[in-house]
Design an enzyme around this catalytic site. Sequence first.
Site, short mmCIF file in Angstrom:
data_model
loop_
_atom_site.label_atom_id
_atom_site.label_comp_id
_atom_site.label_asym_id
_atom_site.label_seq_id
_atom_site.Cartn_x
_atom_site.Cartn_y
_atom_site.Cartn_z
N HIS A 1 0.85 -1.20 0.00
CA HIS A 1 0.00 0.00 0.00
C HIS A 1 0.88 1.25 0.00
O HIS A 1 2.05 1.21 0.35
CB HIS A 1 -0.90 0.03 1.24
CG HIS A 1 -1.79 -1.15 1.38
ND1 HIS A 1 -2.76 -1.49 0.44
CD2 HIS A 1 -1.87 -2.11 2.36
CE1 HIS A 1 -3.40 -2.57 0.85
NE2 HIS A 1 -2.87 -2.98 2.00
N CYS B 1 -4.61 4.87 -2.38
CA CYS B 1 -3.55 3.86 -2.50
C CYS B 1 -3.46 3.50 -3.98
O CYS B 1 -4.44 2.99 -4.55
CB CYS B 1 -3.88 2.63 -1.65
SG CYS B 1 -2.77 1.22 -1.93
N HIS C 1 -4.49 0.03 -5.31
CA HIS C 1 -5.85 -0.40 -5.00
C HIS C 1 -6.89 0.72 -5.13
O HIS C 1 -7.97 0.64 -4.56
CB HIS C 1 -5.89 -0.98 -3.57
CG HIS C 1 -4.88 -2.06 -3.35
ND1 HIS C 1 -3.81 -1.91 -2.49
CD2 HIS C 1 -4.76 -3.31 -3.89
CE1 HIS C 1 -3.08 -3.01 -2.49
NE2 HIS C 1 -3.63 -3.88 -3.33
N MET D 1 -9.89 2.11 -2.47
CA MET D 1 -9.05 2.43 -1.32
C MET D 1 -8.63 3.90 -1.40
O MET D 1 -7.56 4.24 -1.92
CB MET D 1 -7.83 1.51 -1.26
CG MET D 1 -7.07 1.59 0.05
SD MET D 1 -5.80 0.28 0.18
CE MET D 1 -5.12 0.64 1.81
#
Length: 204
Positions: free
Chosen positions: A97, A140, A143, A148
């Site tokens: 991440h 992120c 993602h 996210m």
Amino acid sequence: MTDGEADDSVTRRGFLLGSAGVAAVGATGTTAAAEGEGSQGTTTSGGGSGNESSGGGGGGGTKTVKVGPGGELVFEPADLQISPGTTVKWVWESNTHNVVPESQPDGAGWEGSGSDSETFDSGHTYEHTFDTEGSYEYFCAPHKSAGMTGAITVGGSESSGPTEPAIPASAKTLGVATSGALAFTLGLAYFFMKFGGDYGEFDE
């Protein structure tokens, strides 16, 4: 001096003393009101705009955001409202991440945890102190398509609870002055009830 003159003199003297006393009460109330209003100063709030820092020590406390808690593709909390000078600390709880700014106020200069391609694993931490007021959005990179994303609002009220209305200084002054005038009136009424009668002329 006859007894009648003595009584009349005492009565006049009592009237004058009583009037002076209640007048002093009224004046004291008005003076206290003026002093109370004059003693109120101007307060200033902390924080303000300035250069952003990637370290702590902003003076506004620290808020923690979990990155990928429980292996889920989320920031927790996803939305955060803070006061200027607050440090936000991201703590990685799963792998691969990063924190990439998508939008921010002009002049904020927030760079995130690194480039879009640079990711970090569980145990990593990153923190940044937010001084510039406004809205910040981030994501992120690996993602983002999975949702996210996160947002930070700097400034505004952090409490949604009810607040008591402030009493204007002028209202406080008026209240104290009115109390003084009421005391003056009651004092006069008391004097008339006690001494009563015709007070005659006040010359010697």
